[in-house]
Motif scaffolding. Sequence first.
Motif: not given
Length: 387
Positions: A64-71
Amino acid sequence: MDNTYTKKTKWHEETQMDRLSDLPDCLLHHILSFMDSKYAVQTCILSKRWVSVWTHLPVLKLDSKFFNRVGNFRSFISQVLDHCENSNILTLSICSPRKNLARSLVDKIISFAVSHSVQELDLSLKYPIGELQNVFRCQSLRVLKLDLLCGLPLPNSISLASLKTLILCKVRLKSENHCFDLFSSCLDLQNIVLDHVFLTISDIFNISAPALVSLTISKIIFYVAKDAKIMYYAPIKDRKVVITAPRLTSFSFTCYRPMSLSMDNSPLLENVNLSMSHDDLSDTQEEGSFMFLIEMLRQLGNARSLTVTLGLVKFLSQHSRLLEERPFPFSKLESLKVLRGRQSCKKIPPNVLNFLVQGSPMAKELLRMFQKVCKTEKCLTAISLQC
């Protein structure tokens, strides 16, 4: 002139060749397996050759650290699993320690691992909800790592015939059984790591594994549940860890206080590492904590190599009188290492060293080496003695 032009043209054409795309799929899969799946998926835009390469990777790493939004991260996980439905996935790693995943997605991840006979599963999730216990239906697993900030309902016994390595981190284990025996049915289990594990059990925590070689316990804490919301520390004397591992060679224990330990039939024990700080031990006011530490050392008496922190040594020295009355715990010791950080080796009490090494046939040599090291070395972070 023509020859020079021809050589330059040939060199230019060679440098422009896509040599990477010419590699066989197996090599491309191996290379992409070292990348996070987000970037492996992005290779699909390079050319037609790369469109479906990533869908057949043996390793999926989703962080998830490579994504700004959890969605976006949740959607990405779902789409990746859908596109890899017909792939032979050996390793699946999902890391989302700060972002919650929906129950349906957690269930989908577990179902995917089971249906694809995944061999290595690494889940690092924040308060996951879903049928996590279904992980223990995945008979193909060889390595299982669970890093969870939640309670984990477990079966009375894990039965994973192929499991070799089990790592439980920040997991709360619950059982109402008088004797909690979790690992005995894992006949090929060789490595266990329990890191910040919170146990709410009735009495005894059994670590019984016939093939176990290495056991690491770091911050294992026993709780008593007063009700659904209130829990408090269980006294050492009321909870016991029983280790039955005839092939155990390495044992590492890191905690703020000793535990009631029974180690049956571990004749092959080679390396023992005990890390306890002096401040934590001194703050432990529980009656009999010193005697529990002495009993721990006795249970580990088959060790040939011992590593301890200076804090543990200093705690023992506070009970010098009681120490003199106890039998020497280690009968086969050949190596002793004291981790002392920035503290002077002159603060290591001789009576404690005598207690640790005198039971060994190498006692005189170990003590002689220690005296020599103390005189000649003043800036060591550790004192290491080996015969």
